[in-house]
Each structure stands twice: as structure tokens, then as C-alpha cells.
Design an enzyme around this catalytic site. Structure first.
Site, short mmCIF file in Angstrom:
data_model
loop_
_atom_site.label_atom_id
_atom_site.label_comp_id
_atom_site.label_asym_id
_atom_site.label_seq_id
_atom_site.Cartn_x
_atom_site.Cartn_y
_atom_site.Cartn_z
N THR A 112 0.82 -1.21 0.00
CA THR A 112 0.00 0.00 0.00
C THR A 112 0.85 1.26 0.00
O THR A 112 0.44 2.30 -0.51
CB THR A 112 -0.94 -0.03 1.23
OG1 THR A 112 -1.84 -1.12 1.05
CG2 THR A 112 -1.73 1.24 1.40
N TYR A 127 -8.07 0.13 -3.66
CA TYR A 127 -6.99 0.70 -4.49
C TYR A 127 -6.08 -0.44 -4.97
O TYR A 127 -6.23 -1.59 -4.55
CB TYR A 127 -6.17 1.70 -3.67
CG TYR A 127 -5.63 1.08 -2.41
CD1 TYR A 127 -4.41 0.41 -2.41
CD2 TYR A 127 -6.36 1.10 -1.22
CE1 TYR A 127 -3.94 -0.22 -1.28
CE2 TYR A 127 -5.89 0.48 -0.08
CZ TYR A 127 -4.69 -0.17 -0.12
OH TYR A 127 -4.24 -0.80 1.01
N SER A 156 1.28 -7.47 -0.87
CA SER A 156 2.01 -8.48 -0.09
C SER A 156 1.15 -9.66 0.32
O SER A 156 1.67 -10.66 0.82
CB SER A 156 2.68 -7.86 1.13
OG SER A 156 1.78 -7.72 2.20
N THR A 184 1.66 -4.35 4.24
CA THR A 184 1.54 -4.66 5.67
C THR A 184 0.94 -6.04 5.93
O THR A 184 1.11 -6.58 7.02
CB THR A 184 0.68 -3.59 6.38
OG1 THR A 184 -0.61 -3.58 5.78
CG2 THR A 184 1.32 -2.22 6.30
N ASP A 185 0.22 -6.61 4.94
CA ASP A 185 -0.49 -7.87 5.19
C ASP A 185 0.44 -9.00 5.65
O ASP A 185 0.10 -9.74 6.58
CB ASP A 185 -1.24 -8.34 3.93
CG ASP A 185 -2.46 -7.47 3.64
OD1 ASP A 185 -2.74 -6.53 4.42
OD2 ASP A 185 -3.14 -7.74 2.63
N LYS A 197 0.26 -7.72 12.69
CA LYS A 197 -0.77 -6.76 12.27
C LYS A 197 -2.06 -7.08 13.02
O LYS A 197 -2.46 -8.25 13.09
CB LYS A 197 -0.97 -6.88 10.75
CG LYS A 197 -1.90 -5.85 10.18
CD LYS A 197 -1.94 -5.90 8.65
CE LYS A 197 -2.89 -4.85 8.11
NZ LYS A 197 -2.96 -4.80 6.65
N GLU A 245 2.20 -36.14 27.20
CA GLU A 245 1.60 -37.05 26.23
C GLU A 245 1.78 -36.51 24.80
O GLU A 245 2.18 -37.24 23.88
CB GLU A 245 0.11 -37.23 26.55
CG GLU A 245 -0.51 -38.36 25.79
CD GLU A 245 -2.03 -38.40 25.91
OE1 GLU A 245 -2.63 -37.42 26.41
OE2 GLU A 245 -2.62 -39.40 25.47
#
Ligand code: ASP
Length: 336
Positions: A19, A33, A66, A99-100, A172, A295
Site C-alpha cells: 500500500t 486501491y 504483499s 503490511t499484510d 498486524k 503425552e
């Protein structure tokens, strides 16, 4: 009196899209966008003040949203950063990124790049064309941080909204707000004011030179996928399909402290026993440690420690380049 002027640091910006390089049809638009639309030169033009704090060079590594990040770009980036670590003319590295998946790329690089120079990932929540776009200030901060002597030896960092985060800790947390990055278990390590990086915490987990992971001769990474548990869990179907498609490891986004619905768990136990698939228990909660019972240890489950599922996946992929021994991999999850 002789005044010695300190030379400006040499900073390389590696651009990958996101972005921060996004373009919308109007200044009001902060959704809908195209991310990764503008080249790095356009981003630099929006921050002419950068030339006062650093000598900048740039390279466009990719120009993507991203959410479409992939292993190929990760390996390309890692190899490039390692080259720059050994380049005496470069003092610090900035990576512009969506940022993703920024936290995943940051953690990957934190584990596979070797050097003490600052590596800073930066992005934006609003496209470059928006009113009050956050990219220019974030980019200024990232360059200032990458050029700061204080930032040496801290591993890979993320600089967003005036704050500095360690790659291992950051995630994020909001879909749209500019104050989206948090480090719920550890907190941010510092902040940036008027181009000055101020650190409050040191990074305690091992990183960069102190990890055994080396991708210099690797051309592809082991396949690891993530399954998610929930009421009436039907994720066995996903586990089956992932293994059929070649997954060598699975990370479970468990409920609460990493619990897995029995519908799914019984099948995972079978996979551990019969197919030697590695299974890491993590949590969908967003913070906190995932404990593991005796376990489960005997069954072969590994705790993600306090890594979220997407980060546990990164470490499991790299662990699988070294060993298939669940005990050794469990150690990696303690150290890194
Ligand atoms: N979808 C965008 C990306 O990750 C979001 C962003 O950069 O903020 O590339």
C-alpha cells in the site's frame, strides 16, 4: 575549533510494493486501491527531506500486494540483503513492503540474514495517493532508523506509525487503521521522534548471525501449511489435502492455549505416527504461550512457544531445512 561533520549513512531501499506504493482513484479512497502500483522513485519523490539524512540507493525487487508474497521473493530478498550486509558501502537496509504479510517476511529475514547492519521493513496503511498518507513519514522514519548506529545488532525491525518493533514479536492487528502493528507478548522495542531512534528494550531471542539457518544455496523451501481449529472442526480434510500436496509440516492455529478439536487431533496423531509429518501447536488467540503436555510431546507435537501461526510456519519451514527431529525443532522454537 575544528568541527568534524559526520558523513550521512548510505542506505539501500529495496522495494517490494504494498500500500505504501498503492494508487487509488481519489484522495478519499483508503480501500479498493491497487497496492504495488508505483515505483520506488515515486515514493522517494514524496519525501525530499530524505536527502538530508542519508545517501539513498534503490532497487525494485518486486511490486506486489504483499498478500501475494511467495518463497521466490523471500529467497531473492534474503540473498540480496546478505550481499548488502557484506557491502562496505552500505550502512543500512530499508525494505518497503505491504503490511499484510510484513511480519512473515520480517521474521523470515530475521532468521536467515547474517550481519549486524540495521534491516528495517516499512509500509503504509493508506495508499500513496490518499489524504494524510502515512507512507512518507513511515519511510522517513525507516531510513532514519536504518542509518542509526543505535540500531546495529538488533535483528530485523519493523518501523510503523513512529514505533519500532522486533521482527519476531510484531503482528498486524487492525484491518485498516494506521495504528495496526503491535507486539502483544513483548511490546515495541522503541520509537522514532524527528528522525531520532530511541530504544527502550533489547531483543532477547537469537536472530540473524546467531541462527543456524542459511538459504545461500537454497532454491526452494519445504512446504508447510496452516490449519485452523473451531467448533465442529472439519479441518481434517484440509490436513489430508495439504499432505497429499506435499506438506512436510503443519501448523495448527489452535483454540485458547493451543487446544485442537478431537475431530482434527486424532488425524494429526495418525499423521505424526504414520507419515512423520511435523505438527506445531500454536494458537489463534493472538498472544501468549502454548504449553505442551508430556503425552503430546511423546506423540511428537511441538509447541510454537508464543509465535502466532503464520510465524510458526516460517520457523518450521526453516527448521525443516536442517532436521526432521521434533526434539531438535522444539529447541528451535525455544531459541528463535
Ligand atoms: N494489501 C496490502 C499489502 O499487503 C496492504 C498494505 O500494504 O497495507 O500489500
Amino acid at each position: 575549533m575544528l568541527t568534524v561533520l559526520s558523513a550521512k549513512p548510505n542506505i539501500m531501499i529495496l522495494a517490494t510494493g504494498g500500500t505504501i506504493a498503492g494508487q487509488a482513484s481519489s484522495a478519499n479512497a483508503t480501500t479498493g486501491y491497487k497496492a504495488g502500483a508505483l515505483g520506488v522513485d515515486v515514493l522517494l519523490k514524496a519525501v525530499p527531506e530524505l536527502k538530508n539524512i542519508a545517501n539513498i540507493s534503490t532497487e525494485q525487487i518486486a511490486n506486489i500486494d504483499s498478500s501475494n508474497m511467495n518463497d521466490e521473493i523471500w529467497l531473492k530478498l534474503a540473498k540480496k540483503v546478505n550481499q548488502l550486509m557484506n557491502n562496505g558501502n552500505i550502512d543500512g537496509i530499508v525494505i518497503t513492503h505491504g503490511t499484510d504479510t510484513m511480519e512473515e517476511t520480517a521474521y523470515f529475514l530475521n532468521l536467515v540474514t547474517k550481519g549486524s547492519k540495521p534491516v528495517v521493513l516499512v509500509g503504509a496503511m493508506r495508499p500513496a495517493t490518499a489524504t494524510s498518507a502515512d507512507g512518507p513519514k513511515n519511510l522517513y522514519n525507516a531510513v532514519a532508523l536504518a542509518g542509526s548506529k543505535n540500531a546495529l545488532n538488533r535483528g530485523v525491525m519493523v518501523a510503523m506509525n513512529d514505533k519500532i518493533y522486533a521482527a519476531r514479536d510484531v503482528t498486524k492487528t487492525h484491518t485498516l487503521n494506521v495504528e495496526t502493528f503491535k507486539a502483544s507478548n513483548a511490546g515495541e522495542i522503541g520509537y522514532i521522534v524527528d528522525g531520532k531512534a530511541i530504544f527502550n528494550h533489547t531483543v532477547t531471542k537469537e536472530h540473524t548471525r546467531n541462527t543456524p539457518f542459511d538459504v545461500s544455496s537454497i532454491i526452494s523451501l519445504p512446504k508447510v501449511d496452516i490449519i485452523y481449529t473451531y467448533s465442529n472442526d472439519g479441518s481434517q480434510v484440509a490436513s489430508e489435502a495439504f499432505v497429499k500436496a506435499g506438506a512436510k509440516g503443519l501448523v495448527v492455529a489452535g483454540s485458547g492455549a493451543g487446544s485442537i478439536h478431537e475431530n482434527s487431533k486424532n488425524y494429526l496423531i495418525k499423521l505424526l505416527k504414520e507419515k512423520k509429518i511435523l505438527v506445531v501447536k500454536s494458537s489463534r488467540v493472538g498472544s501468549g504461550l502454548v504449553p505442551i503436555s508430556k503425552e503430546e510431546l511423546n506423540q511428537g507435537f511441538i509447541s510454537a512457544n508464543d509465535l502466532n501461526p503464520q510465524k510458526a510456519r516460517v520457523l518450521l519451514m526453516l527448521a525443516l531445512t536442517k532436521t526432521k527431529d521434533p526434539r531438535q525443532i522444539a529447541k528451535y522454537f525455544e531459541y528463535y
